[in-house]
Write an enzyme that holds these catalytic residues in place. Sequence first.
Site, PDB file in Angstrom:
ATOM      1  N   ASP A   1     -40.749 -63.415  20.209  1.00 44.55           N
ATOM      2  CA  ASP A   1     -41.326 -62.569  19.156  1.00 44.55           C
ATOM      3  C   ASP A   1     -40.793 -62.972  17.789  1.00 44.55           C
ATOM      4  O   ASP A   1     -40.795 -62.177  16.861  1.00 44.55           O
ATOM      5  CB  ASP A   1     -41.032 -61.094  19.439  1.00 44.55           C
ATOM      6  CG  ASP A   1     -39.537 -60.801  19.437  1.00 44.55           C
ATOM      7  OD1 ASP A   1     -38.760 -61.731  19.712  1.00 44.55           O
ATOM      8  OD2 ASP A   1     -39.150 -59.644  19.177  1.00 44.55           O
TER       9      ASP A   1
ATOM     10  N   ASP B   1     -38.829 -60.881  12.877  1.00 47.38           N
ATOM     11  CA  ASP B   1     -38.509 -60.522  14.254  1.00 47.38           C
ATOM     12  C   ASP B   1     -39.084 -59.138  14.533  1.00 47.38           C
ATOM     13  O   ASP B   1     -38.884 -58.199  13.742  1.00 47.38           O
ATOM     14  CB  ASP B   1     -36.988 -60.514  14.469  1.00 47.38           C
ATOM     15  CG  ASP B   1     -36.629 -60.338  15.934  1.00 47.38           C
ATOM     16  OD1 ASP B   1     -36.703 -61.325  16.674  1.00 47.38           O
ATOM     17  OD2 ASP B   1     -36.282 -59.203  16.328  1.00 47.38           O
ATOM     18  N   LEU B   2     -39.806 -59.005  15.631  1.00 43.46           N
ATOM     19  CA  LEU B   2     -40.457 -57.738  15.958  1.00 43.46           C
ATOM     20  C   LEU B   2     -39.449 -56.765  16.549  1.00 43.46           C
ATOM     21  O   LEU B   2     -38.696 -57.116  17.465  1.00 43.46           O
ATOM     22  CB  LEU B   2     -41.603 -57.967  16.936  1.00 43.46           C
ATOM     23  CG  LEU B   2     -42.711 -58.930  16.473  1.00 43.46           C
ATOM     24  CD1 LEU B   2     -43.823 -58.988  17.495  1.00 43.46           C
ATOM     25  CD2 LEU B   2     -43.264 -58.524  15.115  1.00 43.46           C
TER      26      LEU B   2
END
Length: 774
Positions: A427, A384-385
């Site tokens: 994302d 996960d960004l």
Amino acid sequence: MAAVICGSGSWAMVRLFLRAATADSLEKLAWVVLSAFVTGASIWCTHFVAMLGYEPGLPIGFDPVLTIVSLLVAMTGSGIGFLIATSKRPSAPAIGGAVVGLSIVVMHYTGMLAYRVQGIVSWDRSFLAASIFISCVLSAASLHAALRVGDEHVRPHLATFLFFLSIIGLHFTGMTAFRVSPMLIDGSYSDPEALNALAFAVACVGSFIVGSGFASSFIDTKARATASDALANMSNGLTMLSSSGLVTLVNERVHALFHLGKDELRIGMTLESYIAAIGRRAGWDSERVRRVLDNHQTWMRSITPTRLEHHFDDGTILAVACQPVARGGAILTYEDVTEARNGQKTIAHMAFHDALTGLKNRRMFAQSMEDLLSQGRVTMLMIDLDRFKSVNDRLGHAVGDELLRHVTARISTLLQPSEQAFRLGGDELAVLVSAPRERAIALAQDITTSIAIPFEINPHVVAIGCSIGIAAAEPGDDTSIVQQKADLALYAAKNGGRNRFETYRDGMLEDEANKRLLEQDLSEALDADQLELWYQPLYSLPGRTLTGFEALLRWRHPQRGIVSPAEFIPIAESSGMITSIGAWVIDAACRQAALWPDHVYMSINVSAIQLRSAALVSQLAQTLTKHCVSPKRIEIEITETAMVENSAQIALTLTSLRALGVRIAMDDFGTGYSSLAHLRAFKVDRIKIDRSFIAASTSDPGAAAIIRAVVSMARELNIDTTAEGIEQESQLQNLLELGCGTAQGYLLGRPLVCDEADAIARTQMQLRLRLAPN
């Protein structure tokens, strides 16, 4: 004239016979009848006209019955011979041809019996036998040549010549055997001029019959030519092969599909030459050409159609079909399906790949996970960004999309061939690794390091990070379990400070299950009246006078007992129940405050989620009005961390609360970051010094110095201070020396249930009344 009739008749016979040989069923019978009619008529006319041209030097005549019988014999015998010749047996053409030759013999000598001449007739038996042999052998050779000998273009000409020779050979040899000794015999003989007229009439009729045969053949040929034009211009390529493996038809589309010139494919070439020509243009080696040729020969021997797709090295894809023909040979058809198959590949790629990044999508993730689980070992990295949402909000979604492309490109360069990357949505990315756990950890380290390097997305330089959860599949785990484990590890990584990775640990899944159960119970807690407020007293220093209470939420669970807010408040925030719970807390706290003296204030804790809601201010205003509580008696506590999240919205809410008359307190001061900036931006009324500094103040000079600095700074800014977590008298004495205004802790008073808090408040009220001047 006899020679013209014989030649044209032979030509027509061969073509009609060839058409009959390629036909089936009733159509074949019709062509055989027509062939027999034309053949018998042409032979009979040839014989009759030639006999009229014979000059015995004596009066002659013809028996009309035998003359007609000779015509019928020629037609019937030819028909029987053609039926035999068109059967499927290898020797059938020769046998049928011999029968046709024999019918010519019978017709000739029957016609000779009908010949009446004024003299004695005798026969040379040697020439008679020779004529029979010549007729049968040459007729047999003619039909055999028509179907079995040589090139298909040469066959009709050779067969016509041999059949012509059989008729001519019979006639001249038979007439050589014919002898007439002049003698006056009584009888009726024709007038020579009448016979010449009869000869002309017979010739005309014979020519008409032969012409009819030519016309039929021409019409059929024309129809075939029309069909050939249609085949030549059809969108599919078509090649027809004879039973002997020769190309009998090839349309223009075949040349186009295989990029072959006009002279490279031709009628009459062998199947081997045909495949070799295609192979040369396609770049096949001799082994491949031989393999393709063997395949074609196998297809032709099959009784069912063969269909397949052939992929050429240049990317062309042809759908090939081979339809065997009942009488031998086959029909090959070719269709260019390159565009259709590429379109199908594109659609399939779109169905299983993300359009933005090109990575495999969630659907492909589930399929790949199932495949790897069946092989026994798979480790999932859930990625996960960090701060991606802020990039979209600040710079726009176009920059966010480009950032995702850059991120996936970096991740892809770190993967080994057996490792797969996926975009699950937004994302959220994933990587599946079939290698040992150590490889997954090393890869996670490489990814976090790589993503932490700023991205250049013109004209911006974007710095983000990523959090990764790692979970290895255990025996019995399915896709959802592995993904859930990776999610829990990712959640732990985010809670641990982001831009890092965590590995799933035993018990996480069970803890999550407990949280889900707790969440379900919490959703029923309000209706079941399980929530309650406890009140911890706040005392002013140095007189230790009760000045207020902090409302503390407690959950009295029927099985678990008292559940700590630290355990259920995060669940309430993540599930969205904090809004309704917070509204209940405000109402209960204000209702209780209305029962206490006016100088006792109520401190209420509010979460960041409540602060982001515009309804908080109106909700508090309505509750104060409802319970007739002055806003000055209410103090809203917020954590320093909560101020950081969406600070603009929170600043607006705090400004509205201050306009309402409510006081603002910053809880846990000093444990967050940018505290001084927050004091300036939010203009708080009270600072609550965190208990961690109070606990360390007696042993740690640094902690004592921080408390001293905070109290001094607050005094200069005209901000009240409250010390939390006082448990020792020495801690209280230090705070008295520093000049701290308010204190709370177990030393001064533990959190109390409602009745106990009421008792302290009433005692305080009575004490103030006794001390008040009369």
